[in-house]
Write an enzyme that holds these catalytic residues in place. Structure first.
Site, PDB file in Angstrom:
ATOM      1  N   ASP A  35      97.036 -30.429  76.716  1.00  0.00           N
ATOM      2  CA  ASP A  35      95.706 -30.987  76.955  1.00  0.00           C
ATOM      3  C   ASP A  35      95.362 -30.835  78.429  1.00  0.00           C
ATOM      4  O   ASP A  35      95.963 -31.481  79.279  1.00  0.00           O
ATOM      5  CB  ASP A  35      95.704 -32.458  76.529  1.00  0.00           C
ATOM      6  N   ASN A  37      92.098 -31.226  79.766  1.00  0.00           N
ATOM      7  CA  ASN A  37      90.973 -32.030  80.259  1.00  0.00           C
ATOM      8  C   ASN A  37      91.131 -33.513  79.989  1.00  0.00           C
ATOM      9  O   ASN A  37      90.212 -34.309  80.258  1.00  0.00           O
ATOM     10  CB  ASN A  37      89.648 -31.528  79.666  1.00  0.00           C
ATOM     11  N   ASP A  39      91.474 -35.314  77.110  1.00  0.00           N
ATOM     12  CA  ASP A  39      90.806 -35.984  75.983  1.00  0.00           C
ATOM     13  C   ASP A  39      91.734 -36.188  74.790  1.00  0.00           C
ATOM     14  O   ASP A  39      91.308 -36.665  73.738  1.00  0.00           O
ATOM     15  CB  ASP A  39      89.561 -35.206  75.551  1.00  0.00           C
ATOM     16  N   ASP A 213      93.646 -13.570  58.834  1.00  0.00           N
ATOM     17  CA  ASP A 213      93.962 -14.662  57.927  1.00  0.00           C
ATOM     18  C   ASP A 213      93.686 -14.276  56.474  1.00  0.00           C
ATOM     19  O   ASP A 213      92.650 -13.666  56.167  1.00  0.00           O
ATOM     20  CB  ASP A 213      93.100 -15.878  58.318  1.00  0.00           C
ATOM     21  N   GLU A 284      98.239 -11.787  57.495  1.00  0.00           N
ATOM     22  CA  GLU A 284      98.795 -12.819  56.627  1.00  0.00           C
ATOM     23  C   GLU A 284      98.549 -12.354  55.188  1.00  0.00           C
ATOM     24  O   GLU A 284      97.447 -12.489  54.659  1.00  0.00           O
ATOM     25  CB  GLU A 284      98.118 -14.175  56.857  1.00  0.00           C
TER      26      GLU A 284
END
Length: 538
Positions: A35, A37, A39, A213, A284
């Site tokens: 993380d 920033n 948040d 995907d 995939e």
């Protein structure tokens, strides 16, 4: 050879298609990596700040799970804009900075691309759903009811019918995953053209390739015929690898009409042309018959395809050895295998196999003939977390394998500020199992991964050599990797009992216990329970 002696990664002047298969791919689930920033959710700023960890680890390529804006039902796999970066992850400016910093360190970058479906909030689908006369109606798979029921018996991967009723237009739309993820209609050339343009946009922006995907779902039966029934025998590969998923309805169908359709390879060739001759494509392909997977591997289609038949095997020497032998016997001569043990969709292998298997599994994965894919946290032996009902983000139950990366022993493991609640709870044991602690311990899991990756980078035999099985006692898998005069012998003990394996004379290069490294190998080699060894063979 130590990481320090090997030095930093060097930028490879070859094209991504030539360079990436010889290296190691590191999967980053951006929301759970770091993380930046404050948040509580991982982002591209945090990833950029942690790139030096990836370089020290010794991998060559990063694969990022979806970064596009999305409906947040499937954490990025429900795309709302193929040409942008999710503002929650930092937006396009943060991505460009990350990409530049990764390339400066000699790292290649793959991004997830979702060609089969979008979010139901994507402007294309909003327009398609507006009326039967919409110009984009044919961009998605719409069909009339059959005797008041869905058009056929196709199933969603997340259980239940794959068809969703739309009251406004009195038709069903196809959603092979969540109902909020409508399938695009690849029979429509406008759809193919738009997605091809999106691929080119990212190649021109500097990405080195894509993980595609659910790529086996692009082509379906245009006549929407029912999937025929199937009764699985105990030896059927689908029964072996999917039986633990507890989805009997899926296993009771032979999935010949809802995927791998008649135009599948034609569509893949279009994606290859759109991406260009140098972009790397990793697919995939949820297909467990190995010949079917291998058919996707061609110069005008995919460069690599995941081998799910391997990754779903139990921690057993015979099962794993047979799975590898099957690939060696099936793959075309010019095709290259790809192996993984953990990812963002299934329980981590440290949880499935037990923590005793973490070290020998690292040796196995990084010494087989093929391209290994490591999932973030694998290098410190991360296990699945425990996510209470009120904290769940994924309806399919995959949150436990997506918990935050464990950087140090602080309250939030260095993932986010200590006074901020992370988006998913931390997995147990992060106070002991973290990067900072293991970096100081020469006999840690992290240290083992670094030694293995350094050895791999220095060895032609491991990067692109042949694979040959060696005789081994019950519960042990042994093999040679050979290239020219260079030979490395590998032995992995899958049991908790000491065993003796006949290896060529030589010197231990890497051992699951670093104190054994540098020892001579002569005749029978005593291998402790849950141990593995890689030795230079004379």
């Amino acid at each position: 050879m130590s990481v320090e002696r090997l030095g930093p990664l060097q930028a490879d002047a070859r094209s991504p298609r030539a360079a990436i298969p010889e290296g190691v791919i590191y999967q980053v689930y951006v929301r759970s990596f770091a993380d930046g920033n404050g948040d509580g959710m991982g982002d591209l700023l945090g990833l950029t700040a942690r790139l030096d960890h990836v370089v020290r680890l010794g991998v060559d390529t990063l694969w990022l799970n979806p970064i596009h804006p999305s409906g947040e039902v499937d954490m990025g796999y429900d795309v709302t804009d193929y040409w942008d970066v999710d503002p929650a992850l930092g937006g396009m400016e943060a991505f460009d900075r990350f990409l530049g910093e990764a390339h400066r360190r000699g790292l290649r970058v793959l991004i997830d691309f979702v060609p089969n479906h979008t979010s139901d909030r994507h402007p294309w689908f909003v327009e398609s759903r507006a009326s039967r006369d919409s110009p984009r109606r044919g961009w998605y798979c719409w069909a009339d009811p059959r005797d008041g029921d869905p058009p056929n018996n196709w199933l969603s991967a997340f259980r239940g019918s794959a068809w969703v009723w739309d009251e406004r237009t009195a038709q069903y739309y196809l959603a092979s995953f969540y109902p909020e993820q409508p399938d695009l209609n690849w029979e429509n050339p406008e759809v193919r053209r738009a997605l091809g343009e999106a691929l080119r946009f990212w190649v021109e922006r500097g990405v080195d390739g894509f993980r595609l995907d659910a790529v086996q779902r692009l082509s379906k039966d245009p006549d929407l015929r029912d999937n025929p029934p199937r009764t699985l025998s105990p030896n059927d590969p689908d029964a072996v690898v999917l039986g633990s998923l507890d989805y009997p309805e899926w296993l009771a169908q032979h999935h010949v009409h809802d995927q791998n359709g008649p135009r599948e390879h034609e569509y893949l060739r279009e994606l290859r042309r759109a991406a260009g001759p140098d972009a790397f494509l990793l697919g995939e392909v949820w297909h467990f018959e190995l010949g079917g997977v291998a058919s996707y591997l061609a110069p005008d289609q995919l460069d690599l395809a995941f081998n799910f038949r391997f990754s779903f095997q139990p921690w057993d020497a015979r099962a794993i050895g047979d799975a590898v032998d099957a690939v060696e016997a099936t793959w075309p001569e010019d095709a290259w295998p790809c192996y993984h043990l953990s990812n963002h969709d299934a329980p981590r292998h440290a949880t499935r196999y037990g923590e005793r298997a973490v070290r020998p599994a690292a040796v196995l994965l990084l010494t087989l003939r093929g391209t290994p894919v490591l999932y973030q946290g694998e290098e410190i032996g991360m296990v699945d977390g425990v996510v209470p009902t009120e904290r769940r983000r994924d309806r399919a139950g995959r949150d436990p394998c997506r918990t935050p990366m464990q950087w140090d022993g602080s309250p939030n493991a260095g993932f986010c500020p200590p006074d901020v609640e992370p988006w998913l709870p931390l997995a147990p044991g992060h106070e002991e199992r973290n990067v900072a602690r293991q970096a100081r311990d020469p006999d840690s899991v992290l240290a083992l991964y670094r030694r293995l990756l350094a050895l791999r980078r220095s060895s032609v035999a491991l990067r692109r050599g042949r694979y040959r099985r060696l005789p081994a006692p019950e519960g042990c898998l042994a093999y040679l990797r050979e290239a020219g005069t260079e030979r490395l012998a590998v032995a992995v003990n899958f049991t908790s009992e000491e065993t003796a394996v006949a290896l060529p004379e030589g010197t231990v290069a890497v051992h699951t216990s670093f104190r054994e490294e540098g020892e001579e190998v002569r005749g029978l080699y005593r291998l402790g329970g849950d141990q593995a060894v890689v030795a230079w063979a004379s």
